[in-house]
Structures are given as structure tokens and as C-alpha cells.
Design an enzyme around this catalytic site. Structure first.
Site: not given
Ligand code: AMP
Length: 583
Positions: A309, A311-314, A316, A333, A425
Site C-alpha cells: 500500500g 500513503g503520502n509518507f511513501g 509499505v 513502511k 484515525d
Molecule cells: P498506512 O499508511 O499505515 O495506512 O498504510 C498504507 C497501506 O499499507 C494500508 O492500507 C495497507 O494496505 C498497507 N499496510 C500498512 N501496514 C500494514 C501491515 N502491517 N501489514 C500489511 N499491510 C499493511
């Protein structure tokens, strides 16, 4: 929220654990007959009466009957919990059931302490069903299908103490037999099963499971020559501890932690019967310091190119972390390298919060690694975000499963509330699934630890906020508390029960605000049970001081979860003889 019928009773302590009840009774002096009433953590609408006698604690479960009366198992019915406290009848079977449940969880998953409590609370109906149907297979006294002669050979081997026993399947009939040593001779008893499936020695008390029958015969001979004593131990290779199913196999296979080798039981796990405790993420480290590090060695971290996945940080990424005890699947991440400083600080703050949390229903941070970029290493939740999972599995995921998952989320949130963290959140996109039966709360990017004496966090200015998930006080006054997380929990429930639907779908934020201000709320999703919608509405009570806290929300989720899960047969005993014969 509906009022608990016991709430007004001066001796009612609400939803406290067995340990807490014993603590209160100790503080109150341990006099004979001292008692309190508490909510049963595992039985819808049920209570537990905790009593002191002879400096020992006794816990009697009080069950709600179908006709709305209450009774202690085997006792007289009463019209409410208040009327129950005079005639106390000792229910041996309840403490037996509780002990068995604990013993089973301990042996099967090598859990203890808080992890054991969380396992039992989250999965009580499933565990009771397991115990009722197959727990005897895990017991060392159970030898499976062996001939009568073989049982005698085994019993005559070694010490020939009175009461030494084993249980075996009878070859011809598909029923069980008890073989027991007495006066250096072996005696065999047929175990009969009546039409309703209950087990007994002929003319003896009937039980729902073989294990209960054995436990009872250890206390009272009930038609056999002696009480049961030592188990004649089955050493068949199947009786080894079970391992979490998500551990890696193959050449780089994960080696079980040394503690696991001492556990006694095994539970074969097929995919659809996986319980959260079968997954490594339930209790991944007995010693948290073993892998929870703020400076992970880059050489121990293998990063896949697969992105989970972004986000704006980079983004995962998927990866593997090598630890002393084996390899772990992880999610990493990875910070974008360009916009550095601010982002780096944000990620460090998120790591700092996650570092302080440890609960089966919260994604755990395993460490930070500062190498080609800053990386936050977390345990893997391979089935991804809840809303996506539900929208792509609409036809196969049942409402009961959603209730189970949302109960787990409420347990994780109750833990956060107890530790004075606000998530800020909570949404279905931030509930990740380890398996379809196991949910974890993730994304602590906006989370805050509340100061020792502050009930809420006040943001200095607004930001990129998920407003449709936010309570009025967040939007109007930038005030965040566990109660505002409760509001978000209600929205998350709505998303879950609408199988990944978008809340206030076509509405702009200004429209949502006036919708809420004019006392309107999201409608009940098509498949959502009434009681779950009623809980959502409580989460959306306008004034935060009138909203339930997570302690209450979790209780409500738990009682509904228990009431619908599998409709398990209660594990009580049925008297074939007079109840007064109970010891
Ligand atoms: P976040 O910015 O933490 O919401 O992460 C962005 C996306 O990365 C999430 O919507 C998940 O699809 C994936 N992701 C984040 N953390 C995990 C994790 N611990 N295990 C599996 N997928 C993850």
C-alpha cells in the site's frame, strides 16, 4: 444502552475479571460467605457469583434461561440476579469448565497472563465448542483406538497405583471405554452416550464432553471402584504442541520458541477454523525486547519489491525479518527519500506511539531501521484492509464473522483507552486483517498519548483529517478523546456492516456537518443486526459525555458476539441422579 438488571445492586461489580474479583474479596477480608456479583465475560446476560469459603474462592456462573429467569447451573430458577443471592448451591461444573478452558488455551497455544485473557474473551464461544467436541483428543490420557489388551499392557507398565487410568475408543462400537487400575488389577468401564450426545458411566451423571466426565471422576468415583488418579500417558507422536499457522515453512523454516516444546496439546488447524491464537501475530514474542528494537540491523531485513500500500509518507512493502528464533513476515513502511525532515519526524512519532503498545488486536511495531531510508518494521497483516476485504468477499463473509472482527477491534480500542491513547484515525481502512478471522488496528500516524491528567487532546490547527469519521467536538473544537474514537468506531462498524460501503457517500463535508447537527445519522445497513445498529447510534450520541466509553462498547460487542456465535451448547452437567449428590 440498556440498563443492566444488576446495575443497582450494592454487591454488583460489573465487568471485572476473576482475578479482580478475588482481589476485591481479599481486600474485604476473606470472611466465609463474603461474596460479590459480576458480569460473566463469556455468557450473554449471564453473571458470576464469586464467594469466599474456607479462605478459598468459588465462582458460580449464573445463567440466563430462555424464559428470562436466572439460575446457578443445577439450581432453582429466579426471576432476576438480585433474587439469586440467598440460596447458594455449589456448582462444581462451572469452575471445572473455566479451568478446562484456561487449561486448553494454555496447552494449545502456550499462552498465559494477559494474552490468555484476551484469547479467552475474544473467542469464548468458539473455545467452548472446541472443548465440548474434541478437547479429549488432546489429553495425555486419551489413547485413541487401541485394543483392550493393549490398554492393560500400558496400565501394567510402570507404577500400578490405584486410579491410574486411560480412555480409549472401543474397537467395535465407536464408543469410548475407561480402563482403570485398582488393587493392581485393571477394570474396564463402558462410557455410554445417550440420544442427546451426553456421556456417562452407566447410571452415573451425564456430561457434555468426555473431558468433563474424566475431571468429575477425578473428584468422585460415581459408580466406579476408585476416583481417577494419574493418567496413563499416551506418547503418540501427534501429541505435540501446535504451532501458529503463519510461521514460515520450508528451508528457512521458523524454529518454535523453546517454551513451546513444553506444551502438551496439539490442535490440527484447517484454514476455515483458524482462530486468532493460531496466528503468530497473536503473541509473537514472549520476550518483547528480543525483537522490538529501535535500530534494527539492515542485514537482518529482506525487502520485497511487492508494495502492500502507499500513503503520502511513501509506501509499505512486504519483507522478512530474521530474528534469533527464526524468520518473520513483516510489513515495512518506507519513507520517501525526498521530502525528508517533516516526514521523518512524523514517522518517528508514529513509531514512538506503537513502541508503547502491545495487544493482539493492534498491529505491533517490531522495530525501526535507518538505512537507505527510514523504515518502520511492523508485523504483517497479510489479508489487508477490512473495507477492501469485505467488499470483495461480500458473498462469503457472514454477519457473525463481522461481529467477531468488530469485537476484536473494540478490544483493541478498549486497550488504547485504558492506556490513555487516542487513535484519531479509526476507520475500516485502518483495520487490517491477519486472517479473515483476525483483525488488528493500524496506522498510528495521527495518534496521541494523553497527558496524565487530561481527558482530551486539543489540536492547535486543523490538518488533513478524515472528517467523515470525526465526532462533532473534533470538527467544532479540535478536541480528541477516547469518546471521539468511539464515534469513529461507530462509523467503522457502519462500514463493516455495509461490506465496505462509503459513509455519507455522495455528501460534501459541509452537508455531513449540517446532517449531524440536525440530529440525523447514517441509516442502518441492509444486513446489519438491530442490536449492532443500536450500538452505532449510541456511538453517535452528540455530546461526548453521554456517549459510552470503549469499556461499555466492548461489553456490548462481546455480549452480542457470544449470543450469536455458533449457539454453543452450554457445558453444564445433567443430573442422572439427585442434584444433592453433587459434592
Ligand atoms: P498506512 O499508511 O499505515 O495506512 O498504510 C498504507 C497501506 O499499507 C494500508 O492500507 C495497507 O494496505 C498497507 N499496510 C500498512 N501496514 C500494514 C501491515 N502491517 N501489514 C500489511 N499491510 C499493511
Amino acid at each position: 444502552m440498556s440498563m443492566d438488571p444488576a446495575a443497582e445492586l450494592p454487591f454488583f461489580y460489573g465487568s471485572i475479571s476473576r482475578t479482580e474479583a478475588e482481589h476485591h474479596l481479599k481486600l474485604a477480608g476473606m470472611a466465609d460467605g463474603l461474596f460479590l456479583l459480576r458480569q460473566c465475560l463469556r455468557n450473554l446476560g449471564g453473571y458470576v457469583l464469586s464467594v469466599v469459603w474456607n479462605l478459598e474462592f468459588y465462582h458460580y456462573s449464573i445463567e440466563k434461561q430462555l424464559n428470562d429467569t436466572y439460575c446457578i447451573t443445577g439450581g432453582i430458577a429466579h426471576c432476576g440476579p438480585a433474587e439469586l443471592y440467598t440460596p447458594i448451591r455449589l456448582s462444581l461444573f462451572d469452575s471445572m469448565k473455566n479451568n478446562m478452558l484456561r487449561e486448553y488455551v494454555k496447552q494449545t497455544w502456550n499462552l498465559e497472563g494477559e494474552a490468555m485473557e484476551q484469547a479467552i474473551i475474544s473467542q469464548a464461544p468458539q473455545l467452548e465448542k472446541l472443548i465440548a467436541t474434541m478437547a479429549h483428543e488432546k489429553m495425555l490420557w486419551y489413547h485413541g483406538k487401541i485394543p483392550r489388551q493393549e490398554s492393560e499392557r500400558l496400565l501394567y507398565c510402570g507404577a500400578q497405583t490405584d486410579g491410574k487410568f486411560l480412555i480409549r475408543d472401543r474397537e467395535e462400537s465407536g464408543t469410548f471405554a475407561l480402563s482403570v487400575m485398582y488393587g493392581k488389577n485393571v477394570y474396564h468401564y463402558q462410557i455410554i452416550q445417550d440420544k442427546s450426545g451426553k456421556y456417562s458411566i452407566p447410571q452415573g451423571l451425564k456430561f457434555d464432553s468426555i473431558w468433563q466426565l474424566v475431571e468429575f471422576l477425578k473428584l468422585k468415583p460415581d459408580g466406579i471402584l476408585t476416583v481417577l488418579g494419574d493418567a496413563c500417558v499416551c506418547t503418540a507422536p501427534g501429541k505435540l504442541p501446535s504451532l501458529p499457522t503463519t510461521r514460515r515453512t520450508g528451508p528457512n523454516s521458523y524454529t518454535p520458541a523453546p517454551q513451546a516444546a513444553t506444551a502438551k496439546a496439539v490442535r490440527p488447524v484447517s484454514e476455515e477454523h483458524v482462530l486468532p491464537m493460531d496466528c503468530i501475530g497473536f503473541n509473537p514474542y514472549h520476550n518483547p525486547n528480543e525483537i522490538k528494537k529501535l535500530n534494527l540491523d539492515r542485514n537482518k531485513l529482506f525487502i520485497d519489491e511487492v508494495e502492500l500500500g502507499s500513503g503520502n509518507f511513501g509506501c509499505v512493502k512486504r519483507g522478512v525479518l530474521e530474528t534469533k528464533t527464526g524468520q518473520l513476515d513483516v510489513a515495512i513502511k518506507v519513507l520517501k527519500s525526498d521530502n525528508e525532515k517533516l516526514m521523518k519526524e512524523e514517522m518517528m512519532r508514529e513509531a514512538e506511539i506503537m513502541y508503547q503498545l502491545s495487544n493482539p488486536f493492534i498491529v505491533r511495531m517490531l522495530g525501526l531501521c535507518n538505512a537507505e531510508s527510514l523504515m518502520l518494521v511492523m508485523e504483517m497483516a497479510a489479508c489487508g484492509p477490512l473495507h477492501k476485504f469485505l467488499s470483495s468477499n461480500k458473498d462469503t463473509v457472514s454477519v457473525e464473522e463481522i461481529v467477531n472482527l468488530m469485537h476484536q477491534v473494540s478490544m483493541g480500542m478498549k486497550y488504547l483507552e485504558e492506556k490513555s491513547f487516542v487513535h484519531r484515525d479509526l476507520a475500516a481502512r485502518n483495520v487490517l486483517l491477519v486472517k479473515r478471522q483476525f483483525a488488528k488496528i493500524s496506522d498510528f500516524g495521527l495518534s496521541k498519548a494523553l497527558g496524565a491528567d487530561s481527558e482530551y487532546y486539543k489540536a492547535r490547527s486543523t490538518g488533513l483529517w478524515p472528517l467523515k469519521w470525526y465526532a462533532p467536538e473534533c470538527i467544532n473544537y479540535r478536541k480528541f478523546s477516547s469518546k471521539s474514537d468511539v464515534w469513529s468506531f461507530g462509523i467503522t462498524m457502519w462500514e463493516a456492516f455495509s461490506y465496505g460501503g462509503k459513509p455519507y457517500k455522495k455528501m460534501k463535508q459541509a452537508e455531513v456537518n449540517s446532517f449531524i447537527e440536525s440530529e440525523k445519522r447514517l441509516a442502518c445497513p441492509a444486513k446489519c443486526p438491530e442490536r449492532m445498529y443500536a450500538l452505532m447510534q449510541e456511538c453517535w450520541i452528540y455530546k461526548h459525555e453521554d456517549r459510552p466509553d470503549f469499556k461499555k462498547v466492548e461489553e456490548a460487542m462481546r455480549s452480542y458476539h457470544y449470543s450469536i456465535s455458533n449457539k454453543v451448547k452450554p457445558l453444564g452437567a445433567v443430573a442422572a441422579a439427585e442434584p444433592d449428590m453433587y459434592p
